[in-house]
Design an enzyme around this catalytic site. Structure first.
Site, PDB file in Angstrom:
ATOM      1  N   GLY A  10       8.930   1.276   5.171  1.00 48.08           N
ATOM      2  CA  GLY A  10       9.161   2.099   3.988  1.00 48.08           C
ATOM      3  C   GLY A  10      10.048   1.485   2.926  1.00 48.08           C
ATOM      4  O   GLY A  10      10.693   2.203   2.162  1.00 48.08           O
TER       5      GLY A  10
ATOM      6  N   ASN B  64       9.098  -0.135   0.242  1.00 49.08           N
ATOM      7  CA  ASN B  64       8.539   0.221  -1.078  1.00 49.08           C
ATOM      8  C   ASN B  64       8.802   1.688  -1.390  1.00 49.08           C
ATOM      9  O   ASN B  64       9.087   2.042  -2.537  1.00 49.08           O
ATOM     10  CB  ASN B  64       7.047  -0.090  -1.128  1.00 49.08           C
ATOM     11  CG  ASN B  64       6.800  -1.555  -1.407  1.00 49.08           C
ATOM     12  OD1 ASN B  64       7.027  -2.018  -2.524  1.00 49.08           O
ATOM     13  ND2 ASN B  64       6.364  -2.298  -0.399  1.00 49.08           N
TER      14      ASN B  64
ATOM     15  N   ARG C 276     -11.614  11.271  11.040  1.00 46.84           N
ATOM     16  CA  ARG C 276     -10.844  10.776   9.892  1.00 46.84           C
ATOM     17  C   ARG C 276     -10.725  11.868   8.832  1.00 46.84           C
ATOM     18  O   ARG C 276      -9.678  12.085   8.248  1.00 46.84           O
ATOM     19  CB  ARG C 276     -11.546   9.537   9.315  1.00 46.84           C
ATOM     20  CG  ARG C 276     -10.728   8.802   8.274  1.00 46.84           C
ATOM     21  CD  ARG C 276     -11.481   7.588   7.759  1.00 46.84           C
ATOM     22  NE  ARG C 276     -11.681   6.573   8.761  1.00 46.84           N
ATOM     23  CZ  ARG C 276     -10.806   5.603   9.042  1.00 46.84           C
ATOM     24  NH1 ARG C 276      -9.684   5.527   8.383  1.00 46.84           N
ATOM     25  NH2 ARG C 276     -11.060   4.716   9.963  1.00 46.84           N
TER      26      ARG C 276
ATOM     27  N   HIS D 187      -0.260  -4.156  -2.682  1.00 51.17           N
ATOM     28  CA  HIS D 187      -0.826  -5.124  -1.735  1.00 51.17           C
ATOM     29  C   HIS D 187      -0.116  -6.470  -1.913  1.00 51.17           C
ATOM     30  O   HIS D 187       0.097  -6.911  -3.049  1.00 51.17           O
ATOM     31  CB  HIS D 187      -2.329  -5.275  -2.015  1.00 51.17           C
ATOM     32  CG  HIS D 187      -2.998  -6.207  -1.061  1.00 51.17           C
ATOM     33  ND1 HIS D 187      -3.333  -5.835   0.221  1.00 51.17           N
ATOM     34  CD2 HIS D 187      -3.378  -7.501  -1.194  1.00 51.17           C
ATOM     35  CE1 HIS D 187      -3.894  -6.867   0.833  1.00 51.17           C
ATOM     36  NE2 HIS D 187      -3.923  -7.884  -0.002  1.00 51.17           N
TER      37      HIS D 187
ATOM     38  N   VAL E 217     -11.864  -1.333   0.154  1.00 47.88           N
ATOM     39  CA  VAL E 217     -10.435  -1.623   0.395  1.00 47.88           C
ATOM     40  C   VAL E 217      -9.939  -2.773  -0.501  1.00 47.88           C
ATOM     41  O   VAL E 217     -10.626  -3.794  -0.653  1.00 47.88           O
ATOM     42  CB  VAL E 217     -10.215  -1.959   1.891  1.00 47.88           C
ATOM     43  CG1 VAL E 217      -8.786  -2.392   2.162  1.00 47.88           C
ATOM     44  CG2 VAL E 217     -10.559  -0.751   2.746  1.00 47.88           C
ATOM     45  N   ASP E 218      -8.758  -2.574  -1.098  1.00 47.57           N
ATOM     46  CA  ASP E 218      -8.084  -3.591  -1.927  1.00 47.57           C
ATOM     47  C   ASP E 218      -8.938  -4.069  -3.102  1.00 47.57           C
ATOM     48  O   ASP E 218      -8.844  -5.236  -3.521  1.00 47.57           O
ATOM     49  CB  ASP E 218      -7.662  -4.803  -1.062  1.00 47.57           C
ATOM     50  CG  ASP E 218      -6.697  -4.413   0.042  1.00 47.57           C
ATOM     51  OD1 ASP E 218      -5.949  -3.435  -0.142  1.00 47.57           O
ATOM     52  OD2 ASP E 218      -6.688  -5.077   1.098  1.00 47.57           O
TER      53      ASP E 218
HETATM   54  C1  GRF Z   1       4.075  -4.219   1.938  1.00 44.77           C
HETATM   55  O1  GRF Z   1       4.012  -5.606   2.030  1.00 44.77           O
HETATM   56  C2  GRF Z   1       2.910  -3.706   1.136  1.00 44.77           C
HETATM   57  O2  GRF Z   1       2.471  -4.589   0.154  1.00 44.77           O
HETATM   58  C3  GRF Z   1       1.832  -3.548   2.185  1.00 44.77           C
HETATM   59  O3  GRF Z   1       2.510  -3.130   3.340  1.00 44.77           O
HETATM   60  C4  GRF Z   1       3.872  -3.550   3.287  1.00 44.77           C
HETATM   61  C5  GRF Z   1       4.697  -2.322   3.449  1.00 44.77           C
HETATM   62  O4  GRF Z   1       6.059  -2.595   3.536  1.00 44.77           O
HETATM   63  N1  GRF Z   1       0.810  -2.638   1.737  1.00 44.77           N
HETATM   64  P1  GRF Z   1       7.099  -1.402   3.421  1.00 44.77           P
HETATM   65  O5  GRF Z   1       6.745  -0.400   4.519  1.00 44.77           O
HETATM   66  O6  GRF Z   1       6.973  -0.791   2.068  1.00 44.77           O
HETATM   67  O7  GRF Z   1       8.430  -2.022   3.660  1.00 44.77           O
END
Ligand code: GRF
Length: 196
Positions: free
Chosen positions: A15, A17, A68, A112, A147-148
């Site tokens: 977490g 981010n 899902r 990403h 995805v992505d």
């Molecule tokens: C990050 O590298 C993000 O780009 C990817 O998963 C990772 C999550 O890291 N989607 P965090 O949980 O936010 O530390």
């Protein structure tokens, strides 16, 4: 006071981010508030930080659902109950179905750890390193069914040096992630507020 867009963050783990988004929202002029954090894992580390910051948290364990879509309907219910405008995926390790993605189209954002469209998928950092590329970075984008692959919002670049290993590269990219994710959220929220 600035009008705030209500945001839910979906996590599965660390977490960091999520933390960057929560911290950015402390600024009274930031056009968003993190109204809730949902994790599909009960032991996701990020939940602690959200709770310490008095943010509503919910654990919705995908393993407890038959399909899902039922799992996603449970997320949808929480989000609707809370009046959420935007969903930020932040290390959320479940692929979302077309039903969910289409329902929240234009309001569902992901980050990403590569310069998309390069190195899609779960091993982006290792793939960049192993490819011999000289640069990598991170990308924020709208989530699409593939995805992505959704529309890119922002990117930040980092150099891959000859002495970089997985950890050093992942860390360099993460620093940039924590910069562009709040910037992205700000940009999208401002746009929504201007339209209303
Ligand atoms: C990050 O590298 C993000 O780009 C990817 O998963 C990772 C999550 O890291 N989607 P965090 O949980 O936010 O530390």
């Amino acid at each position: 006071m600035v009008k705030k867009i209500k945001v839910a963050i979906l996590i599965s783990g660390r977490g960091s981010n999520m933390k960057a988004l929560i911290d950015a929202c402390r600024d009274i002029n930031f056009p968003a508030e993190i109204a809730m954090v949902i994790s599909n894992k009960h032991d996701a580390l990020g939940l602690n930080y959200a709770q310490q910051n008095n943010i509503l948290t919910a654990i919705i364990d995908h393993k407890k659902f038959y399909s899902r879509q039922q799992f996603e309907e449970a997320i949808d219910q929480e989000i609707t109950k809370c009046g959420i405008d935007i969903i930020c995926l932040a290390g959320f390790m479940r692929v979302l179905s077309p039903w969910f993605v289409e329902k929240f189209q234009g309001r569902l954002i992901n980050i990403h750890p590569s310069l998309l469209p390069e190195f899609k998928g779960a091993n982006a950092v290792a793939d960049a390193l192993n490819s011999g590329a000289k640069i990598s970075g991170c990308t924020t984008h709208f989530v699409s069914v593939d995805v992505d692959s959704g529309e890119i919002i922002m990117q930040a670049q980092v150099d891959i040096l000859s002495n970089d290993d997985f950890n050093s590269l992942a860390q360099k990219i993460l620093v940039q992630e924590h910069i562009i994710y709040p910037q992205t959220l700000k940009k999208i929220c401002k746009k929504i507020l201007q339209q209303n």
